[in-house]
Design a protein around this motif. Structure first.
Motif, PDB file in Angstrom:
ATOM      1  N   ILE A   1      67.799 108.592  32.132  1.00 51.19           N
ATOM      2  CA  ILE A   1      66.454 108.876  32.202  1.00 51.19           C
ATOM      3  C   ILE A   1      66.179 110.237  32.438  1.00 51.19           C
ATOM      4  CG2 ILE A   1      64.537 107.956  33.451  1.00 51.19           C
ATOM      5  CD1 ILE A   1      67.176 105.710  33.529  1.00 51.19           C
ATOM      6  N   GLY A   2      65.544 110.873  31.834  1.00 51.09           N
ATOM      7  CA  GLY A   2      64.886 112.097  32.049  1.00 51.09           C
ATOM      8  C   GLY A   2      63.491 112.199  32.611  1.00 51.09           C
ATOM      9  N   GLY A   3      62.612 112.265  32.096  1.00 53.89           N
ATOM     10  CA  GLY A   3      61.335 112.463  32.715  1.00 53.89           C
ATOM     11  C   GLY A   3      61.037 111.509  33.572  1.00 53.89           C
ATOM     12  N   ALA A   4      61.156 110.280  33.475  1.00 57.20           N
ATOM     13  CA  ALA A   4      60.909 109.178  34.507  1.00 57.20           C
ATOM     14  C   ALA A   4      61.763 109.253  35.621  1.00 57.20           C
ATOM     15  CB  ALA A   4      60.785 107.863  33.978  1.00 57.20           C
TER      16      ALA A   4
ATOM     17  N   GLY B   1      69.632 109.092  36.202  1.00 58.75           N
ATOM     18  CA  GLY B   1      68.512 110.188  35.974  1.00 58.75           C
ATOM     19  C   GLY B   1      69.408 111.490  35.623  1.00 58.75           C
ATOM     20  N   ASN B   2      68.459 112.023  34.744  1.00 56.59           N
ATOM     21  CA  ASN B   2      69.095 113.547  34.241  1.00 56.59           C
ATOM     22  C   ASN B   2      67.610 114.416  34.658  1.00 56.59           C
ATOM     23  OD1 ASN B   2      69.766 115.847  32.884  1.00 56.59           O
ATOM     24  ND2 ASN B   2      69.296 115.125  30.802  1.00 56.59           N
ATOM     25  N   TRP B   3      67.746 115.124  35.635  1.00 53.13           N
ATOM     26  CA  TRP B   3      66.877 115.972  36.147  1.00 53.13           C
ATOM     27  C   TRP B   3      66.852 117.355  35.291  1.00 53.13           C
ATOM     28  CZ3 TRP B   3      66.906 116.384  42.247  1.00 53.13           C
ATOM     29  CH2 TRP B   3      66.263 115.157  42.786  1.00 53.13           C
ATOM     30  N   LYS B   4      67.585 117.437  34.478  1.00 52.33           N
ATOM     31  CA  LYS B   4      67.648 118.736  33.563  1.00 52.33           C
ATOM     32  C   LYS B   4      67.267 120.092  34.359  1.00 52.33           C
ATOM     33  CE  LYS B   4      65.908 115.784  29.870  1.00 52.33           C
ATOM     34  NZ  LYS B   4      65.241 115.893  28.575  1.00 52.33           N
ATOM     35  N   MET B   5      66.462 120.791  33.881  1.00 50.64           N
ATOM     36  CA  MET B   5      66.206 122.048  34.796  1.00 50.64           C
ATOM     37  C   MET B   5      64.782 122.070  35.431  1.00 50.64           C
ATOM     38  SD  MET B   5      66.531 126.208  33.601  1.00 50.64           S
ATOM     39  CE  MET B   5      64.992 126.309  32.984  1.00 50.64           C
TER      40      MET B   5
ATOM     41  N   TYR C   1      73.650 106.199  24.344  1.00 51.84           N
ATOM     42  CA  TYR C   1      72.992 106.576  23.076  1.00 51.84           C
ATOM     43  C   TYR C   1      71.792 107.107  23.290  1.00 51.84           C
ATOM     44  CZ  TYR C   1      70.410 105.485  18.949  1.00 51.84           C
ATOM     45  OH  TYR C   1      69.545 105.678  17.873  1.00 51.84           O
ATOM     46  N   GLU C   2      71.637 108.223  22.779  1.00 51.60           N
ATOM     47  CA  GLU C   2      70.231 109.038  22.927  1.00 51.60           C
ATOM     48  C   GLU C   2      69.831 109.450  21.806  1.00 51.60           C
ATOM     49  OE1 GLU C   2      69.600 110.070  27.202  1.00 51.60           O
ATOM     50  OE2 GLU C   2      70.490 111.917  26.292  1.00 51.60           O
ATOM     51  N   PRO C   3      68.718 108.582  21.000  1.00 49.50           N
ATOM     52  CA  PRO C   3      68.534 109.179  19.443  1.00 49.50           C
ATOM     53  C   PRO C   3      67.611 110.452  20.039  1.00 49.50           C
ATOM     54  CG  PRO C   3      67.030 107.108  20.220  1.00 49.50           C
ATOM     55  CD  PRO C   3      68.336 107.450  21.209  1.00 49.50           C
TER      56      PRO C   3
ATOM     57  N   GLY D   1      77.669 116.514  26.125  1.00 46.36           N
ATOM     58  CA  GLY D   1      77.116 115.948  24.768  1.00 46.36           C
ATOM     59  C   GLY D   1      75.870 115.825  24.692  1.00 46.36           C
ATOM     60  N   HIS D   2      75.145 116.274  25.852  1.00 46.23           N
ATOM     61  CA  HIS D   2      73.551 116.030  25.709  1.00 46.23           C
ATOM     62  C   HIS D   2      73.016 116.765  24.587  1.00 46.23           C
ATOM     63  CE1 HIS D   2      69.274 115.946  26.768  1.00 46.23           C
ATOM     64  NE2 HIS D   2      69.424 114.938  27.287  1.00 46.23           N
ATOM     65  N   SER D   3      72.137 116.245  23.855  1.00 49.71           N
ATOM     66  CA  SER D   3      71.548 116.769  22.501  1.00 49.71           C
ATOM     67  C   SER D   3      70.969 118.099  22.896  1.00 49.71           C
ATOM     68  CB  SER D   3      70.526 115.970  21.873  1.00 49.71           C
ATOM     69  OG  SER D   3      69.636 115.923  22.662  1.00 49.71           O
TER      70      SER D   3
ATOM     71  N   GLY E   1      69.212 105.984  26.263  1.00 49.07           N
ATOM     72  CA  GLY E   1      68.204 107.221  26.686  1.00 49.07           C
ATOM     73  C   GLY E   1      67.532 107.600  25.767  1.00 49.07           C
ATOM     74  N   GLY E   2      66.023 107.777  26.291  1.00 47.08           N
ATOM     75  CA  GLY E   2      65.157 108.334  25.244  1.00 47.08           C
ATOM     76  C   GLY E   2      63.736 107.751  25.621  1.00 47.08           C
ATOM     77  N   SER E   3      62.910 108.646  26.403  1.00 42.87           N
ATOM     78  CA  SER E   3      61.800 108.093  27.014  1.00 42.87           C
ATOM     79  C   SER E   3      61.477 106.848  27.584  1.00 42.87           C
ATOM     80  CB  SER E   3      60.641 108.233  25.674  1.00 42.87           C
ATOM     81  OG  SER E   3      60.674 109.436  25.157  1.00 42.87           O
ATOM     82  N   MET E   4      62.943 106.204  28.223  1.00 47.02           N
ATOM     83  CA  MET E   4      62.900 105.329  29.192  1.00 47.02           C
ATOM     84  C   MET E   4      62.037 105.359  30.114  1.00 47.02           C
ATOM     85  SD  MET E   4      65.895 102.892  30.789  1.00 47.02           S
ATOM     86  CE  MET E   4      66.548 102.199  29.286  1.00 47.02           C
TER      87      MET E   4
ATOM     88  N   ILE F   1      63.937 111.621  22.617  1.00 48.07           N
ATOM     89  CA  ILE F   1      64.188 112.338  24.010  1.00 48.07           C
ATOM     90  C   ILE F   1      62.901 113.191  24.372  1.00 48.07           C
ATOM     91  CG2 ILE F   1      65.753 114.123  25.464  1.00 48.07           C
ATOM     92  CD1 ILE F   1      68.069 112.863  23.709  1.00 48.07           C
ATOM     93  N   GLY F   2      62.330 112.841  25.456  1.00 44.88           N
ATOM     94  CA  GLY F   2      61.170 113.784  25.922  1.00 44.88           C
ATOM     95  C   GLY F   2      60.037 113.702  25.167  1.00 44.88           C
ATOM     96  N   THR F   3      60.050 112.772  23.939  1.00 51.44           N
ATOM     97  CA  THR F   3      58.859 112.592  23.000  1.00 51.44           C
ATOM     98  C   THR F   3      57.914 111.749  23.405  1.00 51.44           C
ATOM     99  OG1 THR F   3      60.192 111.059  21.752  1.00 51.44           O
ATOM    100  CG2 THR F   3      60.618 113.717  21.160  1.00 51.44           C
TER     101      THR F   3
END
Ligand code: PEP
Length: 259
Positions: free
Chosen positions: A237-240, A12-16, A170-172, A98-100, A215-218, A176-178
């Protein structure tokens, strides 16, 4: 996934998002919802201030703690930065590089991504190295050339024994987050290409053993299909990952593939 040769990683990537006091209830809810794991490493990469809480509460639930960023420098006058040995000293096992979002908002170059990966490896932390193309690059059919460059640049000076500790994601960027996920076939095509680049650099065995994530809206709905692909060994996985029930469903999907 090919669980015979490589580790499955659900990160998971909680970001901020989330405060330190929200970590314990989150982990308790996740622990109650997630299946008993077999051959699947679960990681939560969290804001630096949440690391001590994640290490404390995640331990029981067998959740490894990851960081979201690290300094490329070992120590010194770099106000606000956190060095790799500081993360290692706490017990951090993984760190995203290297996160976009960092490439875009903080203008991080491929050289800097490589230096950060190096700093992590030198301190026993596994870098989760993110690569991925923009929508414009995909439309111009530049995806593979771009990925090729990013992978080679990030792994510059990394030897085969160190590669075993690296995870590639691999994160197109357009996914991401879209809410726009790459199809399982699109994701597989690029993950397979990443494995073949690694084969060219390091040979067949290291390429077979390296874990490559998508990674990308999984999310809870599409995870099983993505994870069923032969060269996708897990997810970033970000949002989820902010929703315990959804994250648990993704872990379960990876677990099912491991059976
Ligand atoms: C990410 O931030 O790495 C990511 C994949 O985010 P999301 O799952 O929200 O698209």
């Amino acid at each position: 996934m090919n669980t015979k040769y490589r580790k499955t990683v659900i990160a998971g990537n909680w970001k901020m998002n989330m405060t330190a006091s929200e970590v314990r209830p989150f982990v308790e809810e996740l622990k109650a919802a997630m299946p008993k794991l077999k051959g699947c490493e679960t990681v939560l990469c969290v804001p630096a201030v949440n690391i001590p809480a994640m290490l404390r509460w995640g331990k029981d639930a067998k959740i490894a703690c990851g960081a979201e960023d690290v300094s490329a420098f070992a120590k010194g006058a770099y106000t606000g930065e956190i060095a790799a040995n500081m993360l290692a000293d706490l017990g951090v096992k993984y760190c995203i590089v290297g996160h976009s979002e960092r490439r875009e908002y903080h203008k991080e170059s491929d050289m800097l991504v490589n230096a950060k990966a190096r700093a992590l490896l030198d301190n026993g932390i596994s870098p989760i190295i993110c690569v991925g193309e923009s929508l414009e690059q995909r439309e111009m059919e530049l995806t593979m050339a771009h990925i090729n460059y990013q992978v080679r640049a990030a792994l510059h000076g990394v030897d085969a024994s160190e590669l075993r500790r690296c995870v590639i994601a691999y994160e197109p960027i357009w996914a991401i987050g879209t809410g726009k996920t790459a199809t399982a076939e699109q994701a597989e095509e690029v993950c397979r290409e990443i494995r073949s680049i690694i084969r060219e650099i390091y040979g067949a065995r290291p390429a077979r053993s390296v874990s490559i994530l998508y990674g990308g809206s999984m999310n809870a709905k599409n995870a099983a299909e993505l994870l069923a692909m032969p060269d996708i060994d897990g997810g970033l996985i970000g949002g989820a990952s902010l929703k315990p029930a959804d994250f648990a469903t993704i872990i379960a999907a990876a677990g099912a593939e491991n059976e």
